[in-house]
Design an enzyme around this catalytic site. Structure first.
Site, PDB file in Angstrom:
ATOM      1  N   ASP B 130      27.617  47.403  38.957  1.00 32.79           N
ATOM      2  CA  ASP B 130      27.294  46.714  40.216  1.00 32.79           C
ATOM      3  C   ASP B 130      26.355  47.526  41.107  1.00 32.79           C
ATOM      4  O   ASP B 130      25.313  47.045  41.541  1.00 32.79           O
ATOM      5  CB  ASP B 130      28.617  46.413  40.928  1.00 32.79           C
ATOM      6  CG  ASP B 130      28.458  45.739  42.278  1.00 32.79           C
ATOM      7  OD1 ASP B 130      28.787  44.547  42.405  1.00 32.79           O
ATOM      8  OD2 ASP B 130      28.009  46.416  43.235  1.00 32.79           O
ATOM      9  N   ALA B 158      27.264  42.444  43.661  1.00 29.80           N
ATOM     10  CA  ALA B 158      26.528  42.203  42.423  1.00 29.80           C
ATOM     11  C   ALA B 158      27.414  41.565  41.355  1.00 29.80           C
ATOM     12  O   ALA B 158      27.069  40.538  40.774  1.00 29.80           O
ATOM     13  CB  ALA B 158      25.885  43.483  41.904  1.00 29.80           C
ATOM     14  N   ASP B 159      28.601  42.153  41.107  1.00 29.01           N
ATOM     15  CA  ASP B 159      29.463  41.622  40.043  1.00 29.01           C
ATOM     16  C   ASP B 159      29.861  40.169  40.300  1.00 29.01           C
ATOM     17  O   ASP B 159      29.861  39.349  39.391  1.00 29.01           O
ATOM     18  CB  ASP B 159      30.745  42.467  39.902  1.00 29.01           C
ATOM     19  CG  ASP B 159      30.533  43.703  39.026  1.00 29.01           C
ATOM     20  OD1 ASP B 159      31.420  44.576  39.006  1.00 29.01           O
ATOM     21  OD2 ASP B 159      29.473  43.797  38.365  1.00 29.01           O
ATOM     22  N   PHE B 160      30.240  39.879  41.552  1.00 33.59           N
ATOM     23  CA  PHE B 160      30.819  38.559  41.807  1.00 33.59           C
ATOM     24  C   PHE B 160      29.879  37.596  42.518  1.00 33.59           C
ATOM     25  O   PHE B 160      29.551  36.535  41.986  1.00 33.59           O
ATOM     26  CB  PHE B 160      32.171  38.711  42.529  1.00 33.59           C
ATOM     27  CG  PHE B 160      33.105  39.566  41.718  1.00 33.59           C
ATOM     28  CD1 PHE B 160      33.464  40.842  42.137  1.00 33.59           C
ATOM     29  CD2 PHE B 160      33.560  39.124  40.475  1.00 33.59           C
ATOM     30  CE1 PHE B 160      34.280  41.645  41.350  1.00 33.59           C
ATOM     31  CE2 PHE B 160      34.365  39.924  39.675  1.00 33.59           C
ATOM     32  CZ  PHE B 160      34.725  41.190  40.113  1.00 33.59           C
ATOM     33  N   GLY B 164      28.913  36.678  38.618  1.00 37.37           N
ATOM     34  CA  GLY B 164      29.744  35.581  38.116  1.00 37.37           C
ATOM     35  C   GLY B 164      29.509  34.266  38.823  1.00 37.37           C
ATOM     36  O   GLY B 164      29.433  33.205  38.187  1.00 37.37           O
TER      37      GLY B 164
END
Lengths: 382, 384
Positions: B130, B158-160, B164
């Site tokens: 991330d 970044a990740d979520f 995603g």
């Protein structure tokens, strides 16, 4: 050979606002929708810069002839974006249930608020930081020992606000494809951001994230997950070497051994007692080279160490801006604003929009009143 | 009077989630919460540490075994979405090239490929997390207090938000396109672009007075004392302040028992003048410390001061917070949020049997079974 963007032929009415509502419209327009922003009459452009591919029409919702024009547009629209506090849309004579859906049962009304529309804060003013605050997420953000700090206004206004509203619209469109009916979509930034923060929340009773703010692996605690200033002050490298094999590559690039980085022999790097010491070592080491030199060392490796680029860097490196997500068959429109925004004035593009939406001509079915508001001609005193 | 409610909008959608951590599972998590049937493809053995498991089932496969691989291809024929969380090239090496294998089996399939860096960029073959994707996107340079290194907001952005969730949006757009064209497509999501796009607003303001100062010195990034958090008398608790507009700022001052003159170091100085900010912050800091968070809540609740408490997850639990899906669809609502303060692992193979019956009409022991190494396999091709 690619197709037009997936939302081509979608008609969106965006009641003018700032940040989250416009961002929803911005996403829809970038994927092909025709977005018409409803502004108040005036000659000054609004502060809103999220204007790509949008047009504007100036309406005076207190004037019958102008209000009727809006209702005609509603009959053609697929989506209406309501950025107001609960009750305002109703007071404007645009109750989604008793007025809008009656005119157009296929209409999707997306109602975007900061707080829940049925919660204790529902009638209160607020901003991104406040919605983040009551969602639980803000309590996890920021350095240890200092007040919580939000990431600008990106998380609630855009990630948990405008983008979530766009998502809601897409889900409602999919449902409409099956049912033939529109619906009211209710977005609030507190719930949006709370949901985006599910992962940290599920770890808060877990060693991975049960420490106080800023002392955990992913929130600034771990020295192998953070940023370090280079020899050229104000420039940084980011480090995210969580896995052992990546951490090894990081150490190699830094010219350090496992023994160098912990205060006691054989102490593991996951041991929080080693972190202060490790951070000092890394801080000193990163200061021995410029960012460019570090990039040369780490590019192409699995050290999880890349430069923190500013928007100025992006410009210098001639960064190619891309849409939110790449659709290989039905791509979005090009990103048309890079380093500067573009304001649009009330009424910019209205004539074309009304021709495209309704087949209308200015001066025929509609015109602009003395006060600068667009009005239906049948009902006006023109 | 609202219309009677329908099922969640993605009811009937079949999703194959190739197992990963964080962004891929979050995309599957969003799909399942809006009604999709999400089958996570795992390796045989202990369960993945992934906690974003609501409403998902699992099936163990060994993609190096022909009988197991063939089972996956049968599922691909029926699936609507496949989530690929791998670095560029990995899916192809697994014999699952989206263009030459998957799309040929199923032209309606939507393959969503989620990477951190761009799949055609200079970092495409590098490992990252991330913080790294945020770093190269330009956004990280704007985050964090002044005079300290940039600090990401956990791994949420970044990740979520940019990962995603963006992949999910891509799937929905592709579904809409499929409704018109009859065809699936490959969706390419990368977290650097996702997060860069979410950061459009600050980016287009970095050359405007509103955001052209160094990090942490601007109105919305920690610079302005009327947009930040303050510790209350009960230490470790905070109130958030977001009083940007003049009328809201007035209410804030009223609630704090302060006058305009009290908060600026020089008579007549405007509160937007950055030279007043250090002083103002010191005054606010001292003032907030005079009452507990609860007392400040009593002062500010129901007002337009833009001042509300910073609640922790523990506070939410104590206040019996009702969790809701990411967005409310009044006509076709999402499934209930089923995990509140603790995650739930999805055991390898849990629910897989039922999903195969639902998707394929198959029975364990008939069309498929579990091989010696714990991987599910097609029976015709297997040595069972």
């Amino acid at each position: 050979m690619t197709s037009p963007p997936p939302l081509s032929n979608l008609h969106v009415l965006e009641l003018a606002g700032l940040a989250p509502g416009p961002f929803c419209g911005f996403l829809l327009s970038s994927y092909g929708a025709s977005v018409l922003r409803i502004d108040r009459p005036g000659s000054i452009a609004s502060n809103d810069l999220l204007t790509s591919y949008k047009s504007s029409i100036a309406l005076d919702l207190k004037s019958k002839a102008s209000h009727s024009l809006l209702l005609s547009l509603v009959s053609k629209a697929d989506v209406l974006i309501d950025p107001f506090r609960p009750g305002v849309l109703e007071r404007l004579g645009l109750d989604p249930v008793t007025v809008l859906q009656k005119i157009n049962p296929r209409l999707i009304v997306v109602r975007l608020t900061g707080f829940r529309r049925d919660g204790k804060y529902k009638d209160m003013a607020g901003h991104d930081i406040n919605y983040l605050a009551v969602s639980g997420v803000l309590s996890m953000l920021g350095e240890k020992g200092r007040p919580p700090l939000p990431p600008g206004n990106v998380l609630a206004d855009f990630a948990g606000g405008g983008h979530v509203a766009c998502t809601g619209v897409l889900l409602a469109l999919i449902h409409r494809g099956v049912s033939g009916k529109g619906q009211i979509v209710e977005v609030n930034m507190a719930d949006g951001v709370n949901y985006l923060g599910t992962y940290p929340r599920l770890l808060l009773k877990h060693p991975m994230w049960n420490g106080e703010r800023g002392t955990n692996t992913l929130d600034g605690g771990a020295p192998y997950y953070g940023c370090y200033e280079c020899k050229d002050a104000g420039r940084y490298m980011s480090v995210g070497s969580l896995e052992p094999q990546f951490f090894e590559v990081l150490l190699k690039g830094l010219g350090l051994t496992e023994a160098d980085i912990v205060p006691e022999k054989d102490m593991r790097r996951e041991d929080k007692r080693s972190w202060e010491h490790m951070r000092l070592i890394f801080t000193a080491r990163f200061k021995t080279r410029t960012r460019e030199e570090w990039e040369k060392i780490f590019d192409g490796t699995d050290a999880c160490c890349v430069p923190v680029l500013t928007f100025d860097d992006l410009e210098v490196r001639d960064y190619d801006f891309r849409p939110l997500v790449g659709l290989t068959e039905s791509p979005a429109k090009e990103v048309d604003m890079k380093y500067h925004g573009r304001a649009i004035k009330p009424g910019d593009g209205a004539e074309n929009a009304l021709r495209e939406w309704m087949g209308w001509q200015k001066g025929q079915e509609w015109d602009v009143s003395g006060k600068g508001a667009a009005e239906l001609r049948g009902k006006s005193k023109l | 009077m609202s219309q009677p409610q329908s099922q969640p909008p993605l009811t009937g959608l079949k999703v194959l989630e190739l197992s990963g951590l964080a962004p891929g599972p979050f995309c599957g998590f969003l799909l399942s919460s809006y009604g999709a049937s999400v089958l996570r493809i795992d390796r045989p053995g202990p369960p993945s540490s992934d906690l974003l498991t609501s409403y998902k089932s699992s099936l163990p496969l060994d993609l190096k075994s022909p009988a197991s691989h063939a089972l996956l291809l049968s599922l691909v024929r029926k699936a609507d979405v496949l989530i690929d969380p791998y670095r560029p090239g990995v899916l192809e090496k697994l014999g699952l090239d989206p263009a030459t294998v998957l799309a040929k089996l199923n032209p309606r399939l939507i393959t969503v490929r989620l990477t951190g860096f761009r799949r055609d960029g200079k970092y495409k073959d590098m490992a990252g997390h991330d913080i790294n994707y945020l770093a190269v996107s330009g956004v990280l340079s704007m985050l964090g207090a002044k005079n300290t290194p940039p600090l990401p907001p956990g791994n949420v952005l970044a990740d979520f938000a940019g990962g995603g969730h963006v992949a999910f949006t891509g799937v929905l757009l592709a579904l809409i396109h499929r409704g018109v064209s009859g065809r699936g497509q490959v969706v390419e999501a990368n977290m650097a672009d996702g997060v860069n796009y979410l950061g459009t607003f600050p980016r287009v303001l970095t050359r405007a007075p509103m955001w052209n100062g160094p990090r942490g010195t601007n109105t919305l990034d920690g610079g302005a004392p009327y947009y930040g958090c303050y510790e209350t008398k009960d230490s470790g608790r905070y109130m958030s302040v977001g009083a940007l507009e003049p009328q809201f700022f007035k209410e804030l001052l009223r609630g704090l028992g302060l006058q305009e003159a009290d908060i600026v170091p020089e008579r007549g100085m405007s509160r937007e003048d950055k030279r007043s900010w250090e002083y103002m912050r010191a005054v606010f800091t001292a003032r907030f410390k005079t009452k507990t968070r609860e007392e400040w809540e009593e002062v500010f609740d129901g007002t337009d001061a833009c001042c509300v408490p910073v609640l922790t997850w523990q506070d939410l639990e104590e206040r019996d917070y009702e969790f809701r899906p990411i967005v409310g669809l009044t006509g076709s609502p999402g499934r209930e949020v089923e995990m509140t303060y603790e995650g739930k692992l999805l055991k390898t193979g849990e629910g897989g049997e039922e999903t195969l019956r639902e998707w394929m009409g198959w029975r364990k022991g008939k069309e498929w079974d579990v091989g010696g190494k714990g991987a599910a396999e097609l029976r015709e091709k297997g040595k069972l």
